[in-house]
Design an enzyme around this catalytic site. Sequence first.
Site, mmCIF file in Angstrom:
data_model
loop_
_atom_site.group_PDB
_atom_site.id
_atom_site.type_symbol
_atom_site.label_atom_id
_atom_site.label_comp_id
_atom_site.label_asym_id
_atom_site.label_seq_id
_atom_site.Cartn_x
_atom_site.Cartn_y
_atom_site.Cartn_z
ATOM 1 N N HIS A 1 -3.203 8.142 5.990
ATOM 2 C CA HIS A 1 -3.389 6.794 5.448
ATOM 3 C C HIS A 1 -4.795 6.320 5.840
ATOM 4 O O HIS A 1 -5.513 5.808 5.009
ATOM 5 C CB HIS A 1 -2.297 5.861 5.960
ATOM 6 C CG HIS A 1 -2.284 4.536 5.259
ATOM 7 N ND1 HIS A 1 -2.245 4.415 3.900
ATOM 8 C CD2 HIS A 1 -2.321 3.265 5.746
ATOM 9 C CE1 HIS A 1 -2.250 3.135 3.562
ATOM 10 N NE2 HIS A 1 -2.305 2.418 4.655
ATOM 11 N N CYS B 1 0.797 -1.231 0.000
ATOM 12 C CA CYS B 1 0.000 0.000 0.000
ATOM 13 C C CYS B 1 0.827 1.278 0.000
ATOM 14 O O CYS B 1 0.260 2.371 0.013
ATOM 15 C CB CYS B 1 -0.978 -0.037 1.164
ATOM 16 S SG CYS B 1 -2.027 -1.498 1.058
ATOM 17 N N HIS C 1 -9.998 1.920 0.094
ATOM 18 C CA HIS C 1 -8.540 1.801 0.163
ATOM 19 C C HIS C 1 -8.089 1.203 -1.162
ATOM 20 O O HIS C 1 -8.325 0.023 -1.429
ATOM 21 C CB HIS C 1 -8.147 0.919 1.346
ATOM 22 C CG HIS C 1 -6.661 0.861 1.582
ATOM 23 N ND1 HIS C 1 -5.748 1.478 0.757
ATOM 24 C CD2 HIS C 1 -5.939 0.254 2.561
ATOM 25 C CE1 HIS C 1 -4.521 1.254 1.208
ATOM 26 N NE2 HIS C 1 -4.610 0.514 2.308
#
Lengths: 265, 414
Positions: free
Chosen positions: B307, B179, B341
């Site tokens: 995040h 990620c 996400h």
Amino acid sequence: MNPLHFCIDSVAFWAPALPGWQIARAAFRGEGAPVDPPATRPAPAILAPAERRRAPDSVALALEVAAVAVRESGRDAAMLPSIFISAHGDLAVNDYMCTTLADQPALVSPTRFHNSVHNAAAGYWTIATVCRAASTALTAFDTSFAAGLLEAATQCIADQQAVLLVAYDVQAVGALAMVTKSEGLLAAALVLAPASSTGSPGKPCFHASLVAGAIDSPPLRSSAAKALAGNAMADALPFFEALAFATDRPLDLPLTRTLTLRLTP
Amino acid sequence: MLVENHTEATGQRAAPRRIAPLRITAYTTTTAAGTGKEPLLAALRAGVSALRENDFGAAPLKTWIGRVADVESTALPQSLAGWDCRNNRLAWLGLLADDFIDAVHAARQRHGPARVALVLGTSTSSIGATEDAYRSLDAEGRFPANNRNPLVHTPHSLANFVHAALALEGPCVTVSTACSSSAKVFATAERMLRLGLVDAAIVGGVDTLCGSVLFGFNALQLISPAPCRPFDAERDGISIGEAAGFALLERITDAGEGPVLLGYGESSDAHHMSTPHPLGLGAELALDDALARAALDASEIDHINLHGTASAKNDEVEAALVARRFPARTHASSTKGFTGHTLGAAGIVEAAASLLAIEHGFMPGTVNTRTLDGGCGPQIRITSASAAVRFALSNSFGFGGNNCVLVFGAGAQR
């Protein structure tokens, strides 16, 4: 353009028939034979015994050569930024994931899932060495080693620091092996340091530069290297043969279909 | 003689040196909110989540996803048809948005095709095509005849495809660090530009919905059955999304205007494969390095795109880091509730969101979140705000404890 000027502090190499750089170097030079019978897979002491058994082949391979290269360099693993490169990642884990998703997706193993990320080896390495420096995981298909070496040289010179480069690919298995070609296990690692700060004379040093235009991969010289040409990290082999022969001629490696990485000793 | 940039004798890392800012000549992102920047900006302004109930695959898990509606209807040009798969279609859709492809062609003309680097991030690339093949193996266990291109069944598929699609001839590499992938591309590109290897770099990333991530995160019990609620006291997991994004970076050679990349920091947690360091040690090192390269103090940061995945652990650790390092006036929020996400694409999507904040003087809120966790400081906001944004920061943290923090600015002048 100023070429990147770096030196090789240390070298590590592992393939089943060439489990170590001194064995590989001698075999590439025609001065020694590959080991027979070949080793099965490395058992990196840096992992705890249970982890060593459970680790995917890619992780065992990468951590073995990384640990040897850092030890030989005399540097502190915790301080070294690392660049991990693999053309395909762990192909056995990919085969497991795709097989399980086709049959019983709800049964995917959480551990195998997090081991499927391309930076799994980088993750295990930084955990095992308590290294909080930057680490990256790259691929560039059949020019992965050249791309990794360029990134390592770039990090080394841009930030004037030693870096660890770890390159590896594993055997393709299952249905995926029909399209993705990679035979056996192959891994190599280098610690690169800026030429201006290297401590020991006699280390191999290179100017790296980019040259526009396509080039074929240099032909392999030794039967020991040719025996590894089916592995997806095979584009590393001309570089390690050049190291073994301590050649003083420029080595041109394909970086893309239209660009060449030139390494001038 | 130059000395290496850390002192091994003491085990102390030296702070990185300030870098010259890089101009972001063009950028684009395509998310569940729509194709290009405008639909994302509109969703952020309206406070409307683009998540929908999971309808991906034959037996969808009970969760919500950020799905890009136009992927299925996108066709690759005939000359690129061999690259066809969901991820490369989304890449193509993303390249066509916001006239990005025209900006690339202009840069190629300016500098020459061998002087433009391509550095793309992806977590799973076109593994979806490999999953498809495994679901339709023939009687001999072979891939179906129409899905056997070796260039597709490998993680470099995305960058290799985009390199061909844009007719580039410079360096081409894939960063795949889960990620943080498409945040770290800015760092790799900055080094190539600083050392004069290239004169421009296209960075970005694409990740698409696939069984691996939906069922993989499900196996880790990290998926929410409902739309994700970042930093909510009752958050219960992530919503997975897909996205594409790209940016064109060049050295600054004139007094022109436009947003800039000021810094980046990269680090490792050295803690666990799928759980962040409990004290956020790695994240804080990345933050320190990003601020050092930008020559900024945390007190100067106006906005943070967090995040903020809505996983219990990420948000706890990230909230504590923001609370201890930033002043109350810093507006921090997570856009994961808008887009989901987007994993390997999250870095570039949230870089684009940060650049939109700078360009429009608009800082988004944290959609879906109702009650902030008690661990959040005054920095973390549920509601949006309009104010000038001179300096914005974007956090991306990935599996393997892989962290990257980016700093963007309104211009090269301070």
